[in-house]
Design an enzyme around this catalytic site. Structure first.
Site, PDB file in Angstrom:
ATOM      1  N   ASP A 170       0.841  -1.211   0.000  1.00 35.70           N
ATOM      2  CA  ASP A 170       0.000   0.000   0.000  1.00 35.70           C
ATOM      3  C   ASP A 170       0.871   1.254   0.000  1.00 35.70           C
ATOM      4  O   ASP A 170       2.092   1.170  -0.007  1.00 35.70           O
ATOM      5  CB  ASP A 170      -0.951  -0.021   1.207  1.00 35.70           C
ATOM      6  CG  ASP A 170      -0.207  -0.030   2.531  1.00 35.70           C
ATOM      7  OD1 ASP A 170       0.823  -0.722   2.636  1.00 35.70           O
ATOM      8  OD2 ASP A 170      -0.635   0.660   3.473  1.00 35.70           O
ATOM      9  N   HIS A 514       1.438  -8.946  -3.359  1.00 36.73           N
ATOM     10  CA  HIS A 514       0.424  -7.899  -3.206  1.00 36.73           C
ATOM     11  C   HIS A 514       1.181  -6.576  -3.098  1.00 36.73           C
ATOM     12  O   HIS A 514       1.710  -6.228  -2.049  1.00 36.73           O
ATOM     13  CB  HIS A 514      -0.422  -8.143  -1.951  1.00 36.73           C
ATOM     14  CG  HIS A 514      -1.447  -7.063  -1.736  1.00 36.73           C
ATOM     15  ND1 HIS A 514      -2.649  -7.030  -2.409  1.00 36.73           N
ATOM     16  CD2 HIS A 514      -1.442  -5.968  -0.946  1.00 36.73           C
ATOM     17  CE1 HIS A 514      -3.336  -5.967  -2.030  1.00 36.73           C
ATOM     18  NE2 HIS A 514      -2.616  -5.294  -1.144  1.00 36.73           N
ATOM     19  N   ASP A 562       0.424 -17.474  -4.385  1.00 38.74           N
ATOM     20  CA  ASP A 562       1.197 -16.439  -5.073  1.00 38.74           C
ATOM     21  C   ASP A 562       0.214 -15.579  -5.862  1.00 38.74           C
ATOM     22  O   ASP A 562       0.134 -15.669  -7.083  1.00 38.74           O
ATOM     23  CB  ASP A 562       2.233 -17.102  -5.995  1.00 38.74           C
ATOM     24  CG  ASP A 562       3.247 -16.085  -6.500  1.00 38.74           C
ATOM     25  OD1 ASP A 562       3.183 -14.916  -6.073  1.00 38.74           O
ATOM     26  OD2 ASP A 562       4.094 -16.465  -7.331  1.00 38.74           O
ATOM     27  N   GLU A 571       1.637 -10.266   0.736  1.00 38.58           N
ATOM     28  CA  GLU A 571       2.106  -8.886   0.650  1.00 38.58           C
ATOM     29  C   GLU A 571       3.617  -8.862   0.914  1.00 38.58           C
ATOM     30  O   GLU A 571       4.192  -9.858   1.371  1.00 38.58           O
ATOM     31  CB  GLU A 571       1.364  -7.999   1.674  1.00 38.58           C
ATOM     32  CG  GLU A 571       1.586  -6.508   1.415  1.00 38.58           C
ATOM     33  CD  GLU A 571       0.483  -5.611   1.981  1.00 38.58           C
ATOM     34  OE1 GLU A 571      -0.529  -6.128   2.496  1.00 38.58           O
ATOM     35  OE2 GLU A 571       0.643  -4.382   1.886  1.00 38.58           O
TER      36      GLU A 571
HETATM   37  O1  9MR Z   1       1.852  -6.958   9.392  1.00 36.41           O
HETATM   38  C1  9MR Z   1       0.592  -6.562   9.897  1.00 36.41           C
HETATM   39  C2  9MR Z   1      -0.043  -7.740  10.598  1.00 36.41           C
HETATM   40  O2  9MR Z   1       0.724  -8.092  11.741  1.00 36.41           O
HETATM   41  C3  9MR Z   1      -1.479  -7.399  10.991  1.00 36.41           C
HETATM   42  O3  9MR Z   1      -2.094  -8.558  11.502  1.00 36.41           O
HETATM   43  C4  9MR Z   1      -2.233  -6.877   9.785  1.00 36.41           C
HETATM   44  C5  9MR Z   1      -3.667  -6.483  10.103  1.00 36.41           C
HETATM   45  O4  9MR Z   1      -3.730  -5.398  10.946  1.00 36.41           O
HETATM   46  O5  9MR Z   1      -1.571  -5.760   9.250  1.00 36.41           O
HETATM   47  C6  9MR Z   1      -0.276  -6.034   8.773  1.00 36.41           C
HETATM   48  O6  9MR Z   1       0.312  -4.865   8.313  1.00 36.41           O
HETATM   49  C7  9MR Z   1      -0.191  -4.312   7.117  1.00 36.41           C
HETATM   50  C8  9MR Z   1      -0.565  -2.865   7.416  1.00 36.41           C
HETATM   51  O7  9MR Z   1      -1.651  -2.821   8.291  1.00 36.41           O
HETATM   52  C9  9MR Z   1      -0.815  -2.056   6.172  1.00 36.41           C
HETATM   53  N1  9MR Z   1       0.256  -2.165   5.215  1.00 36.41           N
HETATM   54  C10 9MR Z   1       0.531  -3.557   4.863  1.00 36.41           C
HETATM   55  C11 9MR Z   1       0.924  -4.352   6.076  1.00 36.41           C
HETATM   56  C12 9MR Z   1       1.336  -5.776   5.712  1.00 36.41           C
HETATM   57  O8  9MR Z   1       0.273  -6.562   5.284  1.00 36.41           O
END
Ligand code: 9MR
Length: 589
Positions: A170, A514, A562, A571
């Site tokens: 993101d 992602h 994937d 991601e």
């Molecule tokens: O890495 C994060 C994970 O531990 C959490 O469970 C999740 C949901 O809150 O969010 C992950 O972090 C994401 C972040 O919120 C937004 N940018 C992408 C991150 C990786 O997926």
């Protein structure tokens, strides 16, 4: 391109060190050992032996045997491991199987910089270049409703928070999570800055400036972190009370000067795919939190120490920011990131005792002052609750940063006396010993249990590898290094999916992260560069539709796809690639 899977012998697709550990895993219900042999390219037997029957492995949902072929030590290509009628794909044995991985992993950070052009000269393919985006972005605070109808009041100023890294797939920039990634790169600079990451080692616009490349990269993020600090004297209305989600919030005005805004992101999630410079949304700062403030304090203190000789003025600026942040966190110790907003991740953490400890440890390492030493001694993370891996320094993740402080106290010259340094070291070695025991109890021989697979499992595993590496450095014992190799081999193909989770590395690398820009299946967008790490199998928080469709159908280690759409499984993120930078450099040394 990706080769078809060659079931069922599983081993690292990147190869093995001549005199290093070499483990393969094969599925088999047999209770008796199986004969195996390694043959070289000409068919001559290079090593042979019998397998170790493991029995049922819950992580993969298979009965497996482990094969230790460490006795094959001659460098060469085209080796195969043959077990009955099972045969591996060809693999190599060499002096430095991971050479180049450290640089590729570090390039991830340059290529996810915000506020600067990504130039074709510094990337592996021209299509990875892109124009600058979100340059010098001057943002004010989000004011309005969150997802639960709470109305946030905002702030009456704007800050230039340009720069920094995008967090992940993101376009958000987050102080919590940015902090742990930054710490890890700075720590890697301290260890490998004169060698693997010396000036000019990476393809960066700053190459040749006389400063180690990882320091240049880290500075891009450090400047952003500093910019997120609340101006002196600012009074802000923030939610008070215990950490809780979705509740009706009560707001109170505080003296927020010196705190850090939790994050900056778009008011809506940007569409997938989208290059950063095409972002049409409005971006805002979000309210400060104690956790973000302590992430700033810890990394700015680390900055003050690491840049002291390199750039004294920057070092001094960092120290001032770190002190201000720590004082602000003490004044406002329970301002949690309880808001849930459209357009960005939450990074909410209801326990900031570890962040206080981490920040105190870094400030103590930077200053030697008693105030910080007292804070360390008073922390539950210093003594550690016996048997609790998290409290006792072994678990590292964005909401769990105590071990980062312990690594600093155990390895950096501070005013702590010998017995106390020994205690910090013992805590890390104890955590490493628990990871060794876990490794031995897993069919795929990794320091990660069947119940552990969660969002970002790849990053978790590398953080454990980092603890094991530190234990190796402290003790010189080979078994810790072997477990680091085990963790790395898992990520590079020794897993039930026959998958390398690192783009560009191995016969079957991850190809569709992602990520909004590295999205070749969604249009005119580039394939990922080499060295990006997938979040990895996740059986615990299967939040996206791709993951949800797999729920209940996969063994934990197989809960992965994937798929560009799957943020919970595939991601990429700064906090996962950072320990890859660290571990890849450590192994290659
Ligand atoms: O890495 C994060 C994970 O531990 C959490 O469970 C999740 C949901 O809150 O969010 C992950 O972090 C994401 C972040 O919120 C937004 N940018 C992408 C991150 C990786 O997926």
């Amino acid at each position: 391109a990706q080769e078809p899977s060659v079931p069922p012998v599983r081993l690292s697709q990147v190869g093995f060190e001549t005199d290093g550990r070499k483990i393969a895993v094969v599925p088999s219900e047999a209770t008796a050992p199986l004969d195996w042999r390694v043959v070289d390219g000409s068919g001559a037997v290079a090593a042979s032996g019998t397998s170790e029957p493991f029995g049922m492995d819950d992580a993969s949902g298979q009965a497996v045997h482990r094969i230790d072929f460490s006795g094959a030590t001659r460098a060469g290509e085209g080796y195969r491991l043959i077990v009955g009628d099972m045969e591996s794909r060809p693999f190599a044995i060499s002096e430095r199987p991971w050479a180049g991985l450290a640089a590729d992993a570090a390039s991830y950070f340059y290529q996810n910089r915000s506020g600067i052009e990504i130039a074709a000269a510094h990337v592996e393919r021209p299509d990875l270049a892109r124009p600058a985006a979100h340059v010098d972005e001057t943002l004010t605070c989000f004011a309005g409703e969150d997802m639960h109808g709470n109305v946030w009041p905002g702030c009456d100023y704007a800050l230039n928070v340009g720069g920094g890294w995008y967090d992940a797939g993101d376009h958000g920039k987050y102080v919590v999570n940015g902090g742990i990634a930054l710490w890890t790169l700075l720590n890697a600079h301290e260890r490998f800055g004169a060698t693997t990451y010396a000036d000019g080692a990476l393809a960066l616009p700053e190459a040749g400036n006389g400063v180690g490349d990882l320091l240049d990269e880290a500075r891009w993020q450090m400047e952003f972190m500093l910019a997120m600090q609340v101006p002196e004297g600012a009074r802000l209305s923030v939610p008070v009370g215990r950490f809780g989600r979705g509740a009706t919030l009560t707001f109170t005005e505080i003296d927020a000067g010196g705190m850090a805004h939790h994050k900056a992101h778009d008011v809506r999630w940007t569409a997938l795919p989208m290059a950063p410079h095409d972002d049409p949304e409005t971006r805002f700062l979000y309210a400060p939190s104690t956790a973000a403030t302590l992430n700033l304090a810890a990394t700015a203190a680390q900055c003050a120490r690491v840049w002291r000789e390199v750039d004294p003025a920057f070092s001094a600026r960092c120290l001032t920011a770190a002190r201000r942040a720590f004082a602000a966190a003490k004044r406002n110790p329970e301002i949690y990131a309880v808001g849930q907003f459209h357009g960005g991740g939450d990074y909410g953490d209801g326990d900031v005792r570890d962040e206080f400890y981490w920040a105190a440890a870094e400030l103590y390492a930077a200053t030697g002052e008693a105030l910080f030493e007292e804070r360390i001694r008073a922390s539950p993370h210093w003594l550690g609750a016996p048997g609790d891996v998290r409290a006792n320094t072994g678990h590292i993740s964005w909401p769990s940063v105590g071990a980062l402080g312990t690594i600093t106290l155990a390895t950096v010259e501070t005013g702590l006396d010998e017995a106390e340094v020994a205690r910090a070291r013992a805590a890390l070695i104890g955590a490493a010993d628990r990871y060794l025991a876990l490794r031995d109890s897993e069919g795929y021989a990794i320091p990660y249990g069947a119940g552990d697979y969660t969002w970002g499992s790849s990053g978790d595993i590398l953080n454990r590898a980092m603890i094991l590496a530190v234990a190796h450095d402290l003790t010189g014992e080979a078994r810790y290094r072997e477990a680091v190799v085990d963790a790395t081999d898992y990520l590079l193909g020794r897993n039930v999916l026959d998958q390398s989770f690192v783009s560009g590395w191995g016969a079957r690398p991850m190809q569709h992260p992602h990520h909004r820009f590295w999205a070749p299946s969604l249009g005119d967008y580039p394939a990922p560069p080499a060295g990006a790490l997938s979040g990895g199998p996740n059986a615990r928080s299967m939040a996206d539709p791709v993951a949800q469709a797999m729920r209940g159908t996969c063994a934990p280690q197989a809960c992965w796809a994937d798929d560009v759409e799957s943020y919970a499984l595939n991601e990429v993120a700064v906090n996962w690639n950072a320990p890859l930078v660290w571990v890849a450099a450590w192994l290659d040394q």
